[in-house]
Design a protein around this motif. Sequence first.
Motif, PDB file in Angstrom:
ATOM      1  N   LEU A  20      -9.343   4.299  10.603  1.00  0.00           N
ATOM      2  CA  LEU A  20      -9.641   3.632  11.427  1.00  0.00           C
ATOM      3  C   LEU A  20      -9.327   4.006  13.015  1.00  0.00           C
ATOM      4  CD1 LEU A  20      -8.245   0.286  10.377  1.00  0.00           C
ATOM      5  CD2 LEU A  20     -10.663   0.892  10.603  1.00  0.00           C
TER       6      LEU A  20
ATOM      7  N   LEU B 206     -12.033  -6.559  11.848  1.00  0.00           N
ATOM      8  CA  LEU B 206     -11.699  -6.279  11.186  1.00  0.00           C
ATOM      9  C   LEU B 206     -11.801  -8.233  10.055  1.00  0.00           C
ATOM     10  CD1 LEU B 206      -8.280  -5.452  10.031  1.00  0.00           C
ATOM     11  CD2 LEU B 206      -8.140  -6.998  11.464  1.00  0.00           C
TER      12      LEU B 206
ATOM     13  N   TYR C 240      -5.394   5.822   6.091  1.00  0.00           N
ATOM     14  CA  TYR C 240      -6.365   4.647   6.690  1.00  0.00           C
ATOM     15  C   TYR C 240      -6.387   4.329   7.628  1.00  0.00           C
ATOM     16  CZ  TYR C 240      -8.184  -0.011   7.011  1.00  0.00           C
ATOM     17  OH  TYR C 240      -8.075  -1.075   6.959  1.00  0.00           O
TER      18      TYR C 240
ATOM     19  N   MET D 101       0.556  -1.338  -0.598  1.00  0.00           N
ATOM     20  CA  MET D 101      -0.480  -0.416  -0.291  1.00  0.00           C
ATOM     21  C   MET D 101       1.119   1.586  -0.089  1.00  0.00           C
ATOM     22  SD  MET D 101      -3.352   0.108   2.439  1.00  0.00           S
ATOM     23  CE  MET D 101      -4.562   1.337   2.446  1.00  0.00           C
TER      24      MET D 101
ATOM     25  N   THR E 251      -7.884  -1.781  -2.686  1.00  0.00           N
ATOM     26  CA  THR E 251      -6.531  -2.220  -2.983  1.00  0.00           C
ATOM     27  C   THR E 251      -6.767  -3.345  -4.158  1.00  0.00           C
ATOM     28  OG1 THR E 251      -6.270  -3.280  -1.117  1.00  0.00           O
ATOM     29  CG2 THR E 251      -5.747  -1.936  -0.997  1.00  0.00           C
TER      30      THR E 251
ATOM     31  N   LEU F 249     -14.222   1.962   6.551  1.00  0.00           N
ATOM     32  CA  LEU F 249     -12.737   1.540   6.049  1.00  0.00           C
ATOM     33  C   LEU F 249     -12.928   0.758   5.321  1.00  0.00           C
ATOM     34  CD1 LEU F 249     -11.904   4.588   8.725  1.00  0.00           C
ATOM     35  CD2 LEU F 249     -11.858   4.905   6.317  1.00  0.00           C
ATOM     36  N   ILE F 250     -12.337  -0.422   6.336  1.00  0.00           N
ATOM     37  CA  ILE F 250     -12.122  -1.740   6.408  1.00  0.00           C
ATOM     38  C   ILE F 250     -12.500  -2.018   5.387  1.00  0.00           C
ATOM     39  CG2 ILE F 250     -11.498  -3.455   6.921  1.00  0.00           C
ATOM     40  CD1 ILE F 250     -11.689  -2.768   9.701  1.00  0.00           C
TER      41      ILE F 250
ATOM     42  N   LYS G 172     -16.101   2.250  11.001  1.00  0.00           N
ATOM     43  CA  LYS G 172     -14.653   1.622  11.084  1.00  0.00           C
ATOM     44  C   LYS G 172     -15.443   0.184   9.971  1.00  0.00           C
ATOM     45  CE  LYS G 172     -12.782   3.786  15.380  1.00  0.00           C
ATOM     46  NZ  LYS G 172     -12.303   3.452  16.159  1.00  0.00           N
TER      47      LYS G 172
ATOM     48  N   ARG H  30      -7.792  -1.795  -7.570  1.00  0.00           N
ATOM     49  CA  ARG H  30      -6.993  -1.868  -8.339  1.00  0.00           C
ATOM     50  C   ARG H  30      -6.450  -1.820  -9.179  1.00  0.00           C
ATOM     51  NH1 ARG H  30      -6.742   3.772  -5.203  1.00  0.00           N
ATOM     52  NH2 ARG H  30      -5.374   2.407  -3.313  1.00  0.00           N
TER      53      ARG H  30
ATOM     54  N   ARG I 263     -11.236   0.174   2.206  1.00  0.00           N
ATOM     55  CA  ARG I 263     -10.124  -0.586   2.390  1.00  0.00           C
ATOM     56  C   ARG I 263      -9.221  -1.938   1.205  1.00  0.00           C
ATOM     57  NH1 ARG I 263      -4.905  -3.057   2.720  1.00  0.00           N
ATOM     58  NH2 ARG I 263      -5.083  -4.675   3.414  1.00  0.00           N
ATOM     59  N   GLU I 264     -10.448  -3.111   1.631  1.00  0.00           N
ATOM     60  CA  GLU I 264      -9.767  -4.331   1.164  1.00  0.00           C
ATOM     61  C   GLU I 264     -10.837  -4.098  -0.763  1.00  0.00           C
ATOM     62  OE1 GLU I 264      -8.871  -6.885   1.966  1.00  0.00           O
ATOM     63  OE2 GLU I 264      -8.569  -6.172   4.519  1.00  0.00           O
TER      64      GLU I 264
END
Lengths: 304, 454
Positions: A100, B234, A96, A88, B14, B6-7, B3, B17, B10-11
């Motif tokens: 969090l 998570l 990020y 990343m 990433t 957000l996770i 939260k 892309r 991100r997962e």
Amino acid sequence: MELFNAIGIEKRYANHLALNNVSIHVPKGSIYGLLGPNGAGKTTLIRIINQITAPDKGELIYNGRKFKAEDIYNIGYLPEERGLYKKMKVGEQALYLARLKGIPKQEAMKRLHYWFNKFEMQAWWNKKVEELSKGMQQKVQFIVTILHEPGLLIFDEPFSGFDPINTRLLKQEILNLRDKGATVIFSTHNMESVEELCDHITLINKSETLLEGKINDIRQEYKSNIFEIQYIGLPENLEHAINNSFEVLENKSEREINLAKIKIDDKKSSNELLSKLIPHVQIKSFKELIPGMNEIFIKAVEAS
Amino acid sequence: MSKISLIIAREYMTRVRKKSFLIMSILGPILFAALMVVPVWLSQVEDKEEKIIAVIEYSENNQPVPDSLMMFKGVIPDKEYLRFEYLGNTRLEDMKLALPQSDYYAVLFIPHNVYTSETVEFYTKKQPSLGIESHITRSLEKYIQDTKLIKKNIPVDVLASVQTNINFKTIKLEKGGYQEQNLQNLKRGVGYGAAFLLYFFIFFFGAQVMRGVIEEKTNRIVEVIVSSVKPFQLMMGKIVGIGLVGLTQFLFWVIFTFALTTAAQHFVLGPEVPPAEQLAPKSIFEAGNVPADQITPQTSNAEFSGFLDDLKGVNFIVIIGSFLFYFMGGYLLYGSFFAAIGSAVDNEADTQQFMLPVTIPLIISILVMVNAITNPEGEIAFWFSVIPLTSPVVMMARIPFGVPWTEVLTSMVVLVITIIGSVWLAGKIYRTGILMYGKKVSYKEIWKWIRFKY
């Protein structure tokens, strides 16, 4: 007032005792050093404080009450094995992790820009973490750890992998954080940094506490009433003046100024020594030798 | 933004892309479109080589018939790359000898007793394609039948009016009087394809969950993150994020496949595809007169456009809808197992012992699925499409054939309940496992984690 206490912590793994009745008392607004040789149990204790593992015995007190699971959100933890997503990008990742922690996006960006500027890391923003050196990654991780301004900061070996310039930078930042009101616990082998930074320490060896307390108290405890005297005059004159009433450990000429180390036993005082010397030699300096942390560390560990 | 979102973000980001995602998105549909178009295309390409077949006819006295007396002249229509030359006064023996050096592809020998023996001989350098063979036999059969009928004094117009062509359409009667055209083979193909794709997706994205969890664990990044979020958040964030990547991929595939098939249809067949009904086989009387270059492209198109018409008989909305449900269901079920495994081990090499019990039901699903497409309403297919570990793949194979909604509902409810259980269980394993290092983990150990009280 103590911000954090760990009392009588015991942790047992399959076939060995990692911590045996270890207690630490961390005053609010202090920098607390966790010292000990490799494998002493420092990291285990830190992992217990961070709720990563549970102790078998003992309790954790935060702000005068039992530690609650939510208290973890008020801790900033820098683990020894640094954890970042390798693939990343630096800026994206920092943002990020900051979000969090609950920092709103705008605010997180503002703080990150502040820190990236301060540490001269702006150019790294769009690099992948794996492209950075170990020390650079550590700086990123340090920023991420402190960004949410937690009350308690825990650094596991914060200086390992840093060059002297970055080490100094980091030390300064740790002092700044303390001055702003944060409480810091850090583990290290670097005794120089302990003397510079710590107010309190705990020395752990083989799962047990060897020393705990204010660093000045510990150093006082370890002193052996030896005084170093720089003087002008013949060394024989000094020996003559003392006349065996004090123990002379060392007495040598060094160019114009001579140097002597004299031990004073408990019954006598430094003034008595001075009054004996003054008529015979000219005193240039007179100071008590207080042992350094390095010395105390080795002494304590070897004695145990 | 919470939260967990957000996770998830991100997962998702990433992965989406990554270059590999783009490559997969493009390559997948090309492969699918190729699977549909290439067979048709190949069948056309195969005959691009000009083939000339010499036709020889013998008379009653077993002698070659002169050109002017040849009865079968023009009976077998030419095709685009297939021509027939009718050779009068030519001996079979001479042709057989000359064939290897000649430009002829083959020699068709029509003996004098063809009306009774119903046999012709075909001498060739290469094995003829099925297309050539059936083209010749069909043309001859038709001609001989008609000739025989005319000999029995049946007028030509009567002959034309009795011309009948039976299309075999199976109509399956459902309860409620609902009818459905049965296109068994196509449905089998669709069922097989959908089920296999589902199996692949569950495995592929499930393994990504596992790898992601192992990455976070070995990086120790999890130690930092658990001070911000709960381990369960998570885990779920990762599972859901990767699941959305899977859905995105699938939607890309559906859209691209549709676009590509349409484009391929356009380029291979030309813009106007005649409806299949108008291309019903023609009688000898027309066939003989229609110029070759007009009939040929249409007949080959008919197969493909007929195939496309058949595709319309399959309810793709239902299939895509069920695919989405069973993908999400199967993925959540297996994804939670994969997450639990990832959390329990220190590196990917250690996953073997825990992978086996997870992969076995998936492999069983594939075995049962093969059975289910041939017998979609059998006992085995029914039970394995209700049992949650195999239901996504097996039910997916049955869906194109039409499954009573009660069975689908039962299967879905059982799956959802199992998912709740498996996610709960995985959460318990995960929260202990993810922070545990340097310990060789056994099933006994995991059982201990499950019973931990927090």
